[in-house]
Design a protein around this motif. Structure first.
Motif, PDB file in Angstrom:
ATOM      1  N   ASP A 115       0.815  -1.212   0.000  1.00  0.00           N
ATOM      2  CA  ASP A 115       0.000   0.000   0.000  1.00  0.00           C
ATOM      3  C   ASP A 115       0.848   1.261   0.000  1.00  0.00           C
ATOM      4  OD1 ASP A 115      -2.492  -1.222  -0.058  1.00  0.00           O
ATOM      5  OD2 ASP A 115      -2.374  -1.676   2.087  1.00  0.00           O
ATOM      6  N   ARG A 116       2.027   1.189  -0.588  1.00  0.00           N
ATOM      7  CA  ARG A 116       2.925   2.334  -0.532  1.00  0.00           C
ATOM      8  C   ARG A 116       2.278   3.596  -1.118  1.00  0.00           C
ATOM      9  NH1 ARG A 116       8.871   2.188  -3.183  1.00  0.00           N
ATOM     10  NH2 ARG A 116       7.638   1.713  -5.017  1.00  0.00           N
ATOM     11  N   ARG A 117       1.516   3.398  -2.203  1.00  0.00           N
ATOM     12  CA  ARG A 117       0.855   4.543  -2.822  1.00  0.00           C
ATOM     13  C   ARG A 117      -0.043   5.266  -1.823  1.00  0.00           C
ATOM     14  NH1 ARG A 117      -4.154   4.591  -3.673  1.00  0.00           N
ATOM     15  NH2 ARG A 117      -4.175   2.340  -3.415  1.00  0.00           N
ATOM     16  N   ARG A 118      -0.794   4.458  -1.091  1.00  0.00           N
ATOM     17  CA  ARG A 118      -1.702   5.048  -0.125  1.00  0.00           C
ATOM     18  C   ARG A 118      -0.924   5.802   0.951  1.00  0.00           C
ATOM     19  NH1 ARG A 118      -4.474   2.665   4.082  1.00  0.00           N
ATOM     20  NH2 ARG A 118      -3.852   0.554   3.526  1.00  0.00           N
ATOM     21  N   PHE A 119       0.193   5.219   1.336  1.00  0.00           N
ATOM     22  CA  PHE A 119       1.023   5.871   2.339  1.00  0.00           C
ATOM     23  C   PHE A 119       1.450   7.253   1.861  1.00  0.00           C
ATOM     24  CE2 PHE A 119       5.223   6.722   4.179  1.00  0.00           C
ATOM     25  CZ  PHE A 119       4.941   6.569   5.516  1.00  0.00           C
ATOM     26  N   PHE A 120       1.832   7.309   0.593  1.00  0.00           N
ATOM     27  CA  PHE A 120       2.280   8.608   0.077  1.00  0.00           C
ATOM     28  C   PHE A 120       1.117   9.573  -0.077  1.00  0.00           C
ATOM     29  CE2 PHE A 120       6.747   8.797  -0.722  1.00  0.00           C
ATOM     30  CZ  PHE A 120       7.133   7.481  -0.522  1.00  0.00           C
ATOM     31  N   ALA A 121      -0.026   9.039  -0.410  1.00  0.00           N
ATOM     32  CA  ALA A 121      -1.199   9.907  -0.481  1.00  0.00           C
ATOM     33  C   ALA A 121      -1.453  10.537   0.884  1.00  0.00           C
ATOM     34  CB  ALA A 121      -2.415   9.115  -0.937  1.00  0.00           C
ATOM     35  N   PHE A 122      -1.338   9.714   1.908  1.00  0.00           N
ATOM     36  CA  PHE A 122      -1.551  10.240   3.256  1.00  0.00           C
ATOM     37  C   PHE A 122      -0.496  11.296   3.596  1.00  0.00           C
ATOM     38  CE2 PHE A 122      -3.651   6.076   4.924  1.00  0.00           C
ATOM     39  CZ  PHE A 122      -4.755   6.355   4.165  1.00  0.00           C
ATOM     40  N   LEU A 123       0.763  10.977   3.229  1.00  0.00           N
ATOM     41  CA  LEU A 123       1.829  11.931   3.536  1.00  0.00           C
ATOM     42  C   LEU A 123       1.533  13.271   2.888  1.00  0.00           C
ATOM     43  CD1 LEU A 123       5.324  10.184   3.375  1.00  0.00           C
ATOM     44  CD2 LEU A 123       4.062  10.965   5.362  1.00  0.00           C
ATOM     45  N   ASN A 124       1.129  13.221   1.619  1.00  0.00           N
ATOM     46  CA  ASN A 124       0.804  14.463   0.922  1.00  0.00           C
ATOM     47  C   ASN A 124      -0.355  15.176   1.600  1.00  0.00           C
ATOM     48  OD1 ASN A 124       1.528  14.536  -2.625  1.00  0.00           O
ATOM     49  ND2 ASN A 124       2.821  14.221  -0.869  1.00  0.00           N
ATOM     50  N   PHE A 125      -1.308  14.381   2.024  1.00  0.00           N
ATOM     51  CA  PHE A 125      -2.444  14.981   2.713  1.00  0.00           C
ATOM     52  C   PHE A 125      -1.982  15.680   3.985  1.00  0.00           C
ATOM     53  CE2 PHE A 125      -5.861  14.653   5.890  1.00  0.00           C
ATOM     54  CZ  PHE A 125      -6.777  15.479   5.265  1.00  0.00           C
ATOM     55  N   PHE A 126      -1.063  15.018   4.659  1.00  0.00           N
ATOM     56  CA  PHE A 126      -0.558  15.630   5.875  1.00  0.00           C
ATOM     57  C   PHE A 126       0.131  16.950   5.574  1.00  0.00           C
ATOM     58  CE2 PHE A 126       3.088  16.553   8.531  1.00  0.00           C
ATOM     59  CZ  PHE A 126       2.432  16.818   9.717  1.00  0.00           C
ATOM     60  N   ILE A 127       0.949  16.946   4.541  1.00  0.00           N
ATOM     61  CA  ILE A 127       1.671  18.180   4.183  1.00  0.00           C
ATOM     62  C   ILE A 127       0.657  19.300   3.933  1.00  0.00           C
ATOM     63  CG2 ILE A 127       3.160  19.247   2.449  1.00  0.00           C
ATOM     64  CD1 ILE A 127       4.796  17.283   3.815  1.00  0.00           C
ATOM     65  N   ALA A 128      -0.401  18.969   3.177  1.00  0.00           N
ATOM     66  CA  ALA A 128      -1.392  19.981   2.856  1.00  0.00           C
ATOM     67  C   ALA A 128      -2.042  20.506   4.125  1.00  0.00           C
ATOM     68  CB  ALA A 128      -2.447  19.393   1.918  1.00  0.00           C
ATOM     69  N   ALA A 129      -2.450  19.606   4.989  1.00  0.00           N
ATOM     70  CA  ALA A 129      -3.161  20.026   6.194  1.00  0.00           C
ATOM     71  C   ALA A 129      -2.250  20.846   7.095  1.00  0.00           C
ATOM     72  CB  ALA A 129      -3.686  18.803   6.943  1.00  0.00           C
ATOM     73  N   MET A 130      -1.004  20.393   7.213  1.00  0.00           N
ATOM     74  CA  MET A 130      -0.079  21.099   8.094  1.00  0.00           C
ATOM     75  C   MET A 130       0.207  22.492   7.547  1.00  0.00           C
ATOM     76  SD  MET A 130       1.570  20.481  10.936  1.00  0.00           S
ATOM     77  CE  MET A 130       2.462  21.730  11.841  1.00  0.00           C
ATOM     78  N   LEU A 131       0.304  22.587   6.220  1.00  0.00           N
ATOM     79  CA  LEU A 131       0.538  23.907   5.643  1.00  0.00           C
ATOM     80  C   LEU A 131      -0.665  24.808   5.861  1.00  0.00           C
ATOM     81  CD1 LEU A 131       2.421  22.938   2.378  1.00  0.00           C
ATOM     82  CD2 LEU A 131       3.316  24.199   4.340  1.00  0.00           C
ATOM     83  N   LEU A 132      -1.844  24.222   5.761  1.00  0.00           N
ATOM     84  CA  LEU A 132      -3.040  25.025   6.020  1.00  0.00           C
ATOM     85  C   LEU A 132      -3.032  25.503   7.469  1.00  0.00           C
ATOM     86  CD1 LEU A 132      -5.729  26.182   5.258  1.00  0.00           C
ATOM     87  CD2 LEU A 132      -6.795  23.980   5.725  1.00  0.00           C
ATOM     88  N   LEU A 133      -2.597  24.634   8.342  1.00  0.00           N
ATOM     89  CA  LEU A 133      -2.552  24.999   9.761  1.00  0.00           C
ATOM     90  C   LEU A 133      -1.683  26.234   9.968  1.00  0.00           C
ATOM     91  CD1 LEU A 133      -1.927  22.373  12.584  1.00  0.00           C
ATOM     92  CD2 LEU A 133      -1.215  24.728  12.797  1.00  0.00           C
ATOM     93  N   VAL A 134      -0.539  26.249   9.343  1.00  0.00           N
ATOM     94  CA  VAL A 134       0.363  27.376   9.600  1.00  0.00           C
ATOM     95  C   VAL A 134       0.075  28.556   8.688  1.00  0.00           C
ATOM     96  CG1 VAL A 134       2.182  25.922  10.508  1.00  0.00           C
ATOM     97  CG2 VAL A 134       2.174  26.479   8.073  1.00  0.00           C
ATOM     98  N   LEU A 135      -0.701  28.344   7.627  1.00  0.00           N
ATOM     99  CA  LEU A 135      -0.936  29.456   6.704  1.00  0.00           C
ATOM    100  C   LEU A 135      -2.281  30.142   6.938  1.00  0.00           C
ATOM    101  CD1 LEU A 135       0.476  28.045   3.364  1.00  0.00           C
ATOM    102  CD2 LEU A 135       1.387  29.929   4.720  1.00  0.00           C
ATOM    103  N   GLY A 136      -3.194  29.479   7.613  1.00  0.00           N
ATOM    104  CA  GLY A 136      -4.507  30.079   7.809  1.00  0.00           C
ATOM    105  C   GLY A 136      -4.393  31.428   8.496  1.00  0.00           C
ATOM    106  N   ASP A 137      -5.218  32.364   8.088  1.00  0.00           N
ATOM    107  CA  ASP A 137      -5.087  33.690   8.672  1.00  0.00           C
ATOM    108  C   ASP A 137      -6.087  33.920   9.792  1.00  0.00           C
ATOM    109  OD1 ASP A 137      -7.533  34.245   7.488  1.00  0.00           O
ATOM    110  OD2 ASP A 137      -6.942  36.324   7.075  1.00  0.00           O
ATOM    111  N   SER A 138      -6.848  32.889  10.113  1.00  0.00           N
ATOM    112  CA  SER A 138      -7.767  33.049  11.230  1.00  0.00           C
ATOM    113  C   SER A 138      -7.762  31.754  12.029  1.00  0.00           C
ATOM    114  CB  SER A 138      -9.175  33.349  10.725  1.00  0.00           C
ATOM    115  OG  SER A 138      -9.725  32.175  10.185  1.00  0.00           O
TER     116      SER A 138
END
Lengths: 628, 502, 99, 504
Positions: A115-138
């Protein structure tokens, strides 16, 4: 200043994640490469924005991007919009940088997983969410990222959820995080009720008019949020179990980035904490408790990842403590966060590398003498080790030393206590980290004949090497000439407040180094000789308690879980017996009276006539009485 | 053009056509029903597109005299709240038909009857939201029980007859109380300028507070049964466990919304003063529902029962939002109704599919589904995340609005309500772990993954869930004016922020 | 003689009839008790007519007699039929229909 | 001497036509050939009712006319009630026309050879038709009666044929005879009370006309104890006829034992007549004395609603259940009577029409559900009817929904109207009890539906006979009326509202 690029930072990995999930098995062959490239390009964008930012004067470095109006009801107006300032860019670079390295590492580490593909999908999802966390302005935008990383963490901890205990660990992490999230959502509610807005800028603008009570409330709720996400006391117990996830996950999420979100949150909310001394004091206390807590647990763990996890907890304790020290502390907290990101990620990857070579064995008592067989791993790990225990000139020294120094120099008796705690923490850290090194890389081999330890491939040690360089150099780079402090100053409003310094920096540094030396010495003395392959059971009560995570799980189980289960069972029974039962009773009463009245219908015409006669009397009597 | 009448009549027409089909053509009945419901959905979207956001009051108004001797009119009209609920209903019906393509086959009667009932129900659902005459509303409110009753009793599983009866009796009981209250307000209208059932005119009446309280209770209890609010909820789990997934979707997704819709449209609009009087009690009941529903959901062994109890918890949130009497609370609650419709639809449909494959709806019978039927498992997971109000999915926006809206007026209630957030995580993740994770339970090895038809059915639901999570604005824009209008008419205004208030 | 006494008599007859229906088992006797009640009513009618000096009450008495005769026809028919089926005139025997 | 009495035949035409038809029917029994009697009688009866209805239409615009020297009052309510009775009777006769329901020879002992040979000979007790007409005539007169004598005579004319008809069942004849006996004894008992009451009213007012009594009530000078006794016992007679608690005990036994078509006819038509008379008496005669009787009638209304609904829940026999249901409905109707306002009058009239048709239809359906030994009234054996004959089951469910007062049926409009009237009169307690007992009542209606649709077929020999054309017309028309009155009652309500005013 506005920028149109910020959204891509989030959109790219988010899209990639969804794309890989939707394609399913069709993307198995190339999914990991695709995800890594996406992560790298996010890093590229981050770097680009960073360079742009450097080019601008310090007061106008922040850029924003408004995407669309997200929620708009009455006065509750929240835009989906992003803010990139000095604080968030630090995180963006850390997240995408370390993130990309870990993507690369994982290509090799996960190469045998179906399931390596799925693992990477999750990793990418994490990157997106974490970036949203630090980039959100509210706060609300942050909340989305905040829960998003929680979900990513859940998915990745439970990546091998076919093992029930792993699935349980994932669930536990999510639930503990949710408890913290309650804090965040309450903080947002109080903020809205107080300020009528939930954007950082809006709140900061109006903060001076708010009552201390409201600010303290917000502060404490934010602290609760931070304890959940950053595994601080009393919500720290999930972090150890979270090591069920694949090791790259532990490195990225549970060491370098996600768990530090609490530090980010408090730093981001500096304007609130600076005006709410009580909340700030609580922050300090929580930090101090956790750093000791983590350190003590770290001394007792035989599982290499759990030992590192305890260390993470402890190190974040340092950061939280620093954020509680007011304007001077934020920069040091973030600085320690960044250096910690390097050395702890590096060490986790090292641990992963060891496990990779040892058929996923995690018990350090079954390691021993691996240094010779895994030289690169040993060296990179060792550099991280030196960094974490705070040996100059490695990264940890700069950041941690500053925290200890600031702690000692905070006002009154408080300073002595927290400074002492920080110092003691440093000693214990040195002890348990040395223990890890000794048990793993030195001494006699204790592994089974079946195991064939070997060095990991380049894709794995490459990232480890880069992180090791970071562990060596980042501290010096960031702290020389107060570079990072002044970089962050516009965000955290630390305008060079002069403190009456109780201790000179030299004194504190000396004390710290002595403490480290003592810790290392004790460890060497204790583990120099043979280490039993099975953990001895005839140990003192303190060790036993430490092995059980200082009884936190027992506490949770006794105080929350069991009563909760009992309550649930009770309510299920109540619903059936009492509530539905009440309804059934009404029915039974009706049916009972039905049967009762039926008995009067006995079939005898004379009794019917009697009924009529009786009715006649009753009728007559009533009408007569009424008439009177 | 009489848009609303056409919208309501179309499914009825479809039902009539199906009725004329010969018995053997059960397949054409399906297709005909599907075609009808899709046509209705399109007409619904058309109406939504023609809806003017900024116009106050009811739109698409139709008014014909029906029973003049009682002042009863056939009058329809929609505001933003009614519009989004109608839209949700007409979109869910074709989805339910596609999703439960074979649902009609295990019943006591043929497919024909099933689809006739579904389409009649659709007519009633549209009518109940569109009616602006209280009597007409009541007619739809009660009449819609009949098709549901037969859908549960005729096509369900397990103790279906008992569940259907329980459902009907509860609803009838509430409905009859409401009838008494309707009669009461009607009689009062007779004393104040002529008998009428027109909602606008009725809301102008002056009613003394004792009478108002009783009338309010008459309406409220009926709606609280429908919604369902603790402790009037016990019919719901039974009904949901017995009904087919499609019926459950319509039952929980649409029918129960009539209760919360009624609270906004009738309780608050007609009896603002009593609404204020009873608010503390109702908020407490709502809180109990939130927590109680959550705990009960955690304790469920049956997946359908679990979803039913999660709904009770969600309805607690909706009710709390409504009676917080703030625009955020109201808009949030209305949006919540829509979102809950879709997320429950997703949960129920997927739960139904896997239960059917496994032949059991006991959670313990599943396990490791993520390895066997990954797509189904993920769909269920996403639906579950929506149910636990994960940010980025639709329910979050509404749940948060409800909480924020409640906090500004009733902070303590909001604080207690947030505990629901934690419990939500538990009641979703525990079954997720038991059913989807872990080793593959014996008996599950050969389950088949999602079919093409099921994909077609669930895709729009998931799409809506995700879309509304990121961009709820289209709905909120429509709902907001209606919420503001309701609250203004009832004499409420949002508490101002303590700092820099307007 | 005070005409009120006729009313008392009428009431007494009526009561005897009404109670008789309840306490007697034989259908014929029960029926006769009912006839007694009708006649009590008749007596009342006639008395009132006498007190008032109008003839209405007396005419009604004739109507009542006719009606009572009709009742006898119908009643006896029913009682005889049931006697033939059951060989009993006890009203208590006919108690199949109950509850 | 006074003028020659003027009867005003045209006003009395409906009654006289029905009576005439009945007499011809009796003659037919004597002179027509046995084989053709059934057809002839049926034709005659339907024709008579039809013509009577036509003649009623001719006088429909009269809102105030007295006939037969003031003994009969032809006003709006009279016309409405007579119309309702004629319509109900017309369709009831269609079901009665299916003579398989009646004994071949009433005089034959059950189970005797005589009975068998009568059965084999295909003999029919066609006297049922003239009896029906006589009863109808009594019913037409009852609500129109304007003096005590007419009232009493009408009561007897409507009752006596019914006593006999109750005993004519083909199957389970012992039940049927017992029903007749009970009905007769109790009915006569109640009539005696009624008459005794009438005597005291006469003594109270020295008048036999309702208007005369009314005048005495307003005057208030006359002897009050006489009024009390009179009022009480007159009420008792009427309460008995409609089956109000505690005078209801005959209802379930008689409804169960009587031949089903007769039960339907009785339940529907008698109720109209009795409530018609009651309305007139309370609205016209005793309206001003309402503080005397209203409290106790309120109690009776409440008790009737509750007892009817509650006891019906545990019934196992469908006819018996409907009997209790009819008791509950009598309670609902009472709330209209005691409202004592125009809305109450109109609502009661509408309810009577709605309930009458639903009742005819429901009992009509019951006649169709049989096995080899006759009708099946055991509820448990109705299991699976929904599968075997979906249309009949659906129709029956529809009638049940009407009884339960589900919207889009006539029962709902009726209930709404009647509760509105009660509320309007300030009697909110009655409305609440009414609503609660409706909820209880819903339970047993639903139980029947559950039996028909959701219970598993127990595989016994339950069949639904193909209804004869007349029966099917009757039940489907009843269904249609029930639906139309539920969906678009406006014309009927308008007619009622125009006409519903009592004239003294």
């Amino acid at each position: 200043m506005t920028s149109n690029n910020l959204v891509y930072l989030i959109a790219l990995p988010l899209f990639s994640s969804g794309f890989l999930m939707m394609l399913g098995r069709r993307a198995d062959k190339w999914g990991h490469i695709f995800a890594t490239l996406i992560s790298a390009s996010a890093f590229g964008i981050g770097a680009f924005e960073f360079l742009q930012m450097l080019a601008r004067p310090s007061e106008s470095r922040a850029v924003t991007q408004k995407l669309f109006s997200w929620i708009s009801v009455g006065t509750f107006q929240v835009d989906a919009s992003l803010l990139l300032d000095q604080l968030s860019i630090s995180f963006v670079l850390l997240i995408t940088g370390v993130g990309t390295l870990i993507h690369i590492y994982s290509i090799a580490y996960m190469s045998h997983d179906l399931d390596r593909r799925r693992f990477f999908a999750f990793l990418n999802f994490f990157i997106a969410a974490m970036l949203l966390l630090v980039l959100g302005d509210s706060y609300l935008n942050l909340y989305v990222g905040w829960e998003g990383v929680g979900l990513a963490s859940y998915l990745l901890i439970g990546f091998w959820n076919q093992k029930p205990e792993y699935a349980t660990a994932a669930k536990k992490a999510f639930i503990a995080n949710r408890v913290g999230d309650v804090g965040l959502s309450l903080a947002i509610m109080i903020a809205f009720a107080t300020f009528g807005t939930v954007s950082f800028a809006g709140v900061e603008e109006k903060v001076s008019g708010a009552s201390t009570a409201a600010l303290t409330g917000i502060g404490l709720m934010l602290l609760l949020a931070a304890t959940g996400k950053s595994a601080q006391f009393p919500l720290q117990s999930w972090l150890g179990d979270a090591m069920a996830g694949p090791t790259p996950v532990s490195a990225l999420i549970h060491a370098a980035t996600m768990v530090t979100a609490g530090v980010y949150l408090i730093t981001r909310s500096n304007f609130i904490f600076d005006n709410a001394p009580t909340a700030q004091l609580c922050v300090v206390i929580i930090g101090a408790i956790t750093l000791m807590f983590g350190a003590l647990i770290g001394t007792a763990k035989d599982d290499i990842k759990k030992a590192l996890a305890a260390s993470t907890m402890s190190q974040i304790g340092y950061m939280i403590l620093a954020t509680g020290l007011g304007p001077v502390g934020y920069a040091f907290a973030i600085m320690h966060l960044l250096t910690h990101g390097f050395f702890k990620a590096g060490m986790f990857l090292g641990a992963g590398s060891v496990m990779h070579g040892m058929d996923d064995e995690v018990n350090m008592r079954k390691y021993g003498g691996l240094g010779k067989l895994m030289p690169i791993t040993a060296i990179t790990f060792g550099l991280g080790y030196l960094a974490i225990i705070g040996v100059p000139p490695f990264a940890g020294f700069y950041s941690k030393d500053k925290i200890i120094e600031t702690a000692f120099n905070s006002e009154g008796i408080k300073g002595l206590f927290i400074g002492g705690a920080a110092l003691l923490g440093a000693l214990v850290t040195a002890f348990y980290m040395t223990r890890v090194i000794i048990l793993t890389f030195t001494g006699a081999k204790r592994w089974d004949e079946k195991a064939h330890p070997h060095e990991s491939p380049f894709l794995m040690w490459g990232p480890m090497a880069i992180l090791a360089i970071g562990s060596v150099a980042s501290g010096f780079l960031l702290s020389s000439g107060n570079r990072f402090v002044s970089w962050l100053a516009p965000v955290v409003n630390s305008h060079e407040v002069e403190h009456a310094e109780r201790f000179q920096p030299v004194v504190v540094t000396t004390m710290a180094l002595v403490a480290v030396l003592i810790g290392v010495a004790i460890a060497i003395a204790k583990y120099r000789s043979d280490v039993p392959r099975v953990a001895p059971t005839n140990v003192n009560i303190f060790t036993k308690i430490a092995r059980r995570d200082l009884l936190q799980d027992d506490f949770n189980e006794a105080v929350l879980m069991r009563p909760g289960q009992a309550l649930t069972n009770f309510l299920v029974a109540t619903d059936e017996r009492a509530i539905d039962g009440a309804v059934r009773t009404v029915g039974a009463v009706v049916i009972g009276s039905s049967k009762g009245i039926r008995k009067t219908q006995n079939g005898f015409v004379r009794s019917y006539a009697l009924l009529i006669l009786f009715g006649a009397f009753a009728l007559l009597a009533t009408i007569w009485v009424v008439t009177l | 053009m009489n848009y609303l009448t056409s919208l309501g009549a179309l499914p009825l027409l479809g039902a009539l056509l199906i009725f004329t089909l010969p018995k053997s053509k059960s397949n054409s009945a399906k297709w005909l029903a599907l075609a009808t419901s899709i046509a209705v959905a399109f007409l619904g979207v058309l109406i939504a597109l023609r809806f003017e956001i900024d116009r106050p009051g009811f739109q698409f108004v139709e008014n014909y005299s029906w029973i003049p001797s009682f002042g009863i009119n056939y009058s329809l009209g929609i505001d933003g709240i009614a519009l989004v609920l109608i839209l949700m209903s007409v979109i869910l019906v074709p989805i339910v038909i596609v999703a439960g393509w074979h649902e009609s086959e295990g019943g006591r009667w043929g497919s024909k009857t099933f689809y006739i009932l579904i389409l009649i129900l659709e007519t009633m659902m549209i009518g109940v939201f569109a009616a602006t005459d209280v009597f007409l509303f009541y007619v739809f409110f009660e009449a819609m029980l009949v098709p549901v009753y037969f859908l549960i009793g005729g096509y369900g599983v397990g103790e279906r007859a008992a569940a259907a009866v329980k459902f009907l009796l509860y609803s009838l009981f509430g409905g009859l109380l409401m009838l008494a209250a309707i009669i009461g307000i009607y009689v009062i209208s007779g004393h104040q300028g002529g008998h009428t059932f027109d909602i606008e005119k009725l809301s102008q009446l002056t009613i003394d507070s004792t009478t108002q309280n009783f009338l309010f209770l008459g309406f409220f209890i009926a709606f609280a049964i429908k919604a369902p609010l603790w402790p009037l909820h016990t019919w719901l789990p039974d009904a949901a466990k017995s009904a087919t997934p499609g019926t459950s979707v319509l039952l929980l997704g649409v029918l129960d919304k009539v209760g919360t819709f009624g609270m906004i449209r009738y309780c608050i609009k007609l009896f603002p003063e009593s609404s204020k009087t009873f608010t503390p009690i109702i908020i407490v009941l709502a809180l109990i529902s939130i927590l109680y529903g959550a705990f009960l959901a955690i304790g469920q062994k049956d997946i359908k029962g679990l979803i039913a109890f999660t709904s009770i918890s969600h309805f607690g949130f909706i009710t709390m939002g409504i009676f917080a009497m703030t625009t955020q609370g109201h808009s949030g609650a209305t949006l919540y109704m829509v979102n809950h419709g879709f997320s429950t639809a997703a949960l129920f449909l997927v739960a139904g599919w896997i239960s059917k494959r496994r032949g059991s709806s006991t959670i313990a019978d599943f396990g490791g589904l993520q390895r066997v039927t990954p797509v189904l498992a993920w769909t269920f997971f996403i639906a579950g995340l929506s149910s636990l109000a994960l940010p980025g999915l639709s329910s979050f926006v509404s749940e948060f609005l409800v909480l924020v809206g409640t906090y500004t007026r009733y902070p303590v209630a909001a604080v207690i309500g947030t505990l629901g957030i934690v419990l939500a995580a538990l009641y979703i993740l525990i079954p997720v772990q038991k059913a989807l994770h872990g080793p593959i339970t014996p008996g599950n090895e050969n389950l088949t993954d999602i079919t093409r038809r099921e994909r077609i059915a669930i895709a729009p639901v998931i799409a809506v869930i995700i879309f509304l999570g990121f961009y709820p604005k289209p709905l909120l824009d429509v709902i907001n004016p209606a919420s503001v209008a309701t609250l203004t008419a009832a004499g409420f205004s949002d508490p101002a922020p303590t700092v820099g208030g307007k | 003689m005070n005409s009120a006494n006729y009313l008392y008599l009428s009431a007494m007859l009526f009561t005897i009839g009404a109670v008789g229906v309840v306490i007697r088992r034989n259908a014929i006797v029960v029926f006769m008790c009912i006839e007694l009640m009708l006649n009590a009513a008749n007596l009342a009618f006639v008395t009132f007519a006498r007190i008032n000096g109008t003839l209405d009450g007396q005419i009604i008495a004739f109507f009542t007699m006719v009606v009572a005769a009709c009742e006898v026809v119908v009643g006896l028919a029913i009682i005889v039929t049931i006697f033939r089926s059951r060989r009993s005139t006890s009203v208590d025997d006919a108690s199949l229909l109950k509850r | 001497m006074s003028d020659t009495p003027v009867l005003q035949y045209s006003f009395l035409a409906p009654i006289l036509i029905v009576l005439g038809g009945a007499v011809i029917g009796v003659l037919l029994e004597a002179f027509a050939a046995a084989k053709r009697r059934a057809v002839l009688q049926l034709t005659l009866t339907l024709g008579t009712l039809f013509i009577a209805f036509l003649s009623l239409l001719r006088i429909r615009n009269l809102t105030s006319a007295k006939a037969a020297m003031g003994s009969v009052m032809i006003d709006g309510p009279t016309i409405l009630m007579q119309g309702t009775i004629l319509l109900i009777a017309f369709f009831a006769v269609m079901i009665i026309g299916d003579v398989d329901n009646f004994t071949a020879q009433a005089s034959a002992v059950p189970g005797s050879d005589e009975e068998k040979s009568a059965l084999q000979a295909g003999r029919q007790q066609t006297e049922i038709f003239p009896l029906t007409l006589f009863a109808v005539a009594g019913m037409l007169l009852f609500p129109a009666a304007n003096d005590l004598v007419t009232l009493f005579v009408a009561l007897e004319v409507l009752s006596l044929p019914l006593y006999l008809m109750a005993g004519l069942s083909r199957h389970r004849r012992l039940f049927s005879q017992e029903a007749a006996l009970k009905y007769f004894l109790l009915g006569a008992y109640a009539s005696a009370f009624f008459l005794f009451g009438a005597a005291f009213l006469y003594g109270f007012s020295y008048s036999v006309t309702l208007s005369g009594i009314h005048a005495a009530v307003i005057g208030g000078t006359a002897n009050n104890i006489f009024l009390l006794i009179g009022l009480t016992f007159i009420s008792l007679g009427l309460l008995f006829k409609v089956g109000a608690v505690p005078f209801h005990a005959w209802t379930p036994d008689v409804y169960q034992g009587a031949p089903t078509p007769i039960t339907g006819f009785m339940a529907a038509a008698t109720k109209v007549a009795a409530f018609g008379a009651m309305l007139r008496i309370y609205y016209v005669t005793f309206a001003e004395a309402n503080w005397n009787w209203r409290p106790i009638l309120t109690v009776i209304a409440i008790a009737t609603m509750l007892v009817g609904s509650i006891v019906a829940i545990t019934q196992r026999d469908i006819k018996r259940m409907l009997a209790y249901s009819s008791i509950a409905h009598a309670g609902f109707l009472f709330t209209g009577v005691i409202a004592l306002n125009k809305a109450g009058l109109a609502a009661t009239l509408f309810y009577l029409l709605a309930y009458g048709f639903a009742t005819i239809g429901a009992f009509g359906v019951i006649t169709l559900v049989r096995d080899s030994s006759g009708e099946i009234t055991d509820l448990n054996r109705w299991a699976g009817l929904g599968r075997r004959s979906p249309k009949i089951a659906a129709l029956f469910s529809f009638f049940l929904f009407a009884f339960a007062g589900i919207p889009l049926t006539s029962g709902f409009i009726g209930k709404f109207a009647i509760f509105t009237a009660a509320y309007e009169s300030g009697n909110i307690g009655v409305v609440v009890v009414g609503v609660l007992s409706s909820a209880i009542a819903a339970f047993f209606y639903i139980r029947v539906i559950v039996m028909m649709y959701f219970a598993d077929d127990n595989g016994d020999s339950l069949t639904v006979v193909i209804p004869s054309p007349l029966t099917s017309i009757a039940i489907w028309v009843s269904g249609g009326v029930t639906l139309v009155l539920g969906v678009y009652p406006t014309p009927v309500l308008n007619a009622i509202n125009t006409l519903a005013t009592f004239i003294r």
